[in-house]
Structure formats: structure tokens, C-alpha cells
Design a protein around this motif. Structure first.
Motif, mmCIF file in Angstrom:
data_model
loop_
_atom_site.group_PDB
_atom_site.id
_atom_site.type_symbol
_atom_site.label_atom_id
_atom_site.label_comp_id
_atom_site.label_asym_id
_atom_site.label_seq_id
_atom_site.Cartn_x
_atom_site.Cartn_y
_atom_site.Cartn_z
ATOM 1 N N TRP A 1 0.814 -1.238 -0.050
ATOM 2 C CA TRP A 1 0.136 0.212 -0.110
ATOM 3 C C TRP A 1 0.945 1.494 -0.017
ATOM 4 C CZ3 TRP A 1 -1.383 -4.382 2.738
ATOM 5 C CH2 TRP A 1 -2.275 -4.886 2.151
ATOM 6 N N CYS B 1 4.940 7.057 2.288
ATOM 7 C CA CYS B 1 4.880 5.883 2.977
ATOM 8 C C CYS B 1 4.592 4.461 2.213
ATOM 9 C CB CYS B 1 4.427 5.989 4.261
ATOM 10 S SG CYS B 1 2.692 5.713 4.340
ATOM 11 N N VAL C 1 3.413 0.540 2.846
ATOM 12 C CA VAL C 1 3.296 -0.482 3.925
ATOM 13 C C VAL C 1 3.470 -1.953 3.118
ATOM 14 C CG1 VAL C 1 1.533 -1.332 5.556
ATOM 15 C CG2 VAL C 1 1.756 1.019 5.125
ATOM 16 N N ASN C 2 4.193 -2.748 3.656
ATOM 17 C CA ASN C 2 4.374 -4.032 3.025
ATOM 18 C C ASN C 2 2.952 -4.955 3.558
ATOM 19 O OD1 ASN C 2 5.018 -6.854 2.701
ATOM 20 N ND2 ASN C 2 7.208 -6.389 2.748
ATOM 21 N N VAL D 1 6.344 -0.683 7.965
ATOM 22 C CA VAL D 1 5.997 0.621 7.196
ATOM 23 C C VAL D 1 7.161 1.322 7.133
ATOM 24 C CG1 VAL D 1 4.755 2.697 7.577
ATOM 25 C CG2 VAL D 1 3.935 0.787 8.377
ATOM 26 N N LYS D 2 7.571 1.915 5.822
ATOM 27 C CA LYS D 2 8.702 2.686 5.426
ATOM 28 C C LYS D 2 8.205 3.914 5.002
ATOM 29 C CE LYS D 2 11.848 -0.468 5.777
ATOM 30 N NZ LYS D 2 13.195 -0.419 6.563
#
Length: 90
Positions: free
Chosen positions: A35, A48, A50-51, A57-58
Motif C-alpha cells: 500500500w 510511505c 506498507v508491506n 512501514v517505510k
């Protein structure tokens, strides 16, 4: 050429020329689902990712300096009160 012709408005067209060039064909490994989010806060854009597999979250988040200073002051006040109570009781 057929894909581009389908994008041209109208029933017919003439002299359609298509020149496709891919200057940098590289690949990146991407695990799905992922996402993506982007938003603006105080004139600065934040992004950002999100895996979706592990929830990592990166990205970078905006920091409210007033809240950070207030939290540090509240913690220091609680520590000072605890130390003062310990000194007065002993």
C-alpha cells in the motif's frame, strides 16, 4: 500501434505514427500486496509504503516539535516529583 490507435478519439484516423523507446529497462523486486500513501502537511509532501505481507512501514512522518518538547517536559516533571517524594519521605 493498435493500443495507441484505440486511444485516438473518433472512428477513423490517418497517418498515425508510433515510436516507442524504452531508454532504461531495469527491474526492481516488489512483493505484493503493498500500500502506498502520499500526503501534504505544512507544505511538505510525505510518502510511505506498507508491506502487506509483514506490515513493515517505510517512510517519513511529520514531527510536531511542540508535542515532543511537551512530552519531554512532562516526563521530566514526573521524574522530579518522584525524586522529591522519595527525598521528603526518607
Amino acid at each position: 500501434r493498435r493500443a495507441c490507435a484505440s486511444l485516438v478519439p473518433g472512428d477513423t484516423h490517418r497517418d498515425l505514427r508510433v515510436e516507442t523507446e524504452v531508454p532504461d529497462l531495469t527491474g526492481r523486486l516488489l512483493y505484493l500486496p503493498a500500500w502506498l500513501a502520499a500526503f501534504q502537511y505544512n507544505g511538505k509532501q510525505y510518502r510511505c509504503v506498507v508491506n502487506g505481507q509483514n506490515g513493515v512501514v517505510k517512510g517519513e512522518a511529520p514531527v510536531n516539535t511542540f508535542r515532543v518538547v511537551g512530552l519531554i517536559a512532562a516526563i521530566a516533571l514526573v521524574v522530579a516529583i518522584v525524586v522529591l517524594v522519595i527525598v521528603l519521605v526518607s
